[in-house]
Scaffold this active site. Sequence first.
Site: not given
Length: 259
Positions: A1-3
């Site tokens: 997942m991204c941040q």
Amino acid sequence: MCQLLGMNCNVPTDICFSFEGFSARGGRTDTHQDGWGVAFFEGLGCRIFLDAKPAIASPIADVVRCYPIRSTHVIAHIRKATQGEVALENCHPFRRELWGRYWVFAHNGNLPDFNPENEGFYRAVGQTDSEKAFCLILNTLRSHFPKVKPPLAELYPVLKEVTASLAQKGTFNYLLSDGSDFFAHCSTNLWYIVRQAPFAAAHLIDQDVTVDFQKLTTPNDRVAIIATTPLTDNEVWTQIKPGELLVFQDGMLKKIGSL
């Protein structure tokens, strides 16, 4: 997942401290190495910096770390690709114009097999589900309010409805702003903190860096920071509940019931 990283405040503020820890997650303290971006609102204008390189290896990120750009609305993103190749057109945040204002959007999550049939006025340039979702949101708002931006009390229910529909398709944490209203939606994981007087020192989790905000602020300053996971280890962060769509204005959480 991204941040995700967002900032909303009542006076123009630099995000250097938070970005220092956040950018470390782009390849040093985490595995998000597929690009990054940050957008700063300044009046009606919007600076945006994007790079397909990891944040820890990007000369552009060095500029952002060192140059104190001051803004009341900031959205930053570090990418870990799930859909779309590692390329500049797939880097968040994405920006479009609606009602004579820039809108900026960044997404953390994955919407598998999301391919809207009727693209409408706004169309994706890259291949990500994130940009497609952003375009769908703007197309929905534009279809409901074709001429001018409505009052927040009218806009919020429409945004809430299209957000809930998209969230059913997968993980849909996002930040969205037009430089006036700042929206944060939690699908799985999103946190925030509001810093205001009396200010204290804060220490980053990802870097051994401490800043005493009391020396850098006035008693009237108020800053809300929103992030995928807390950035500091000596402050109390609040976790946003899954399914919540929050609105921040002037560094303060807006009570939806008061709209």
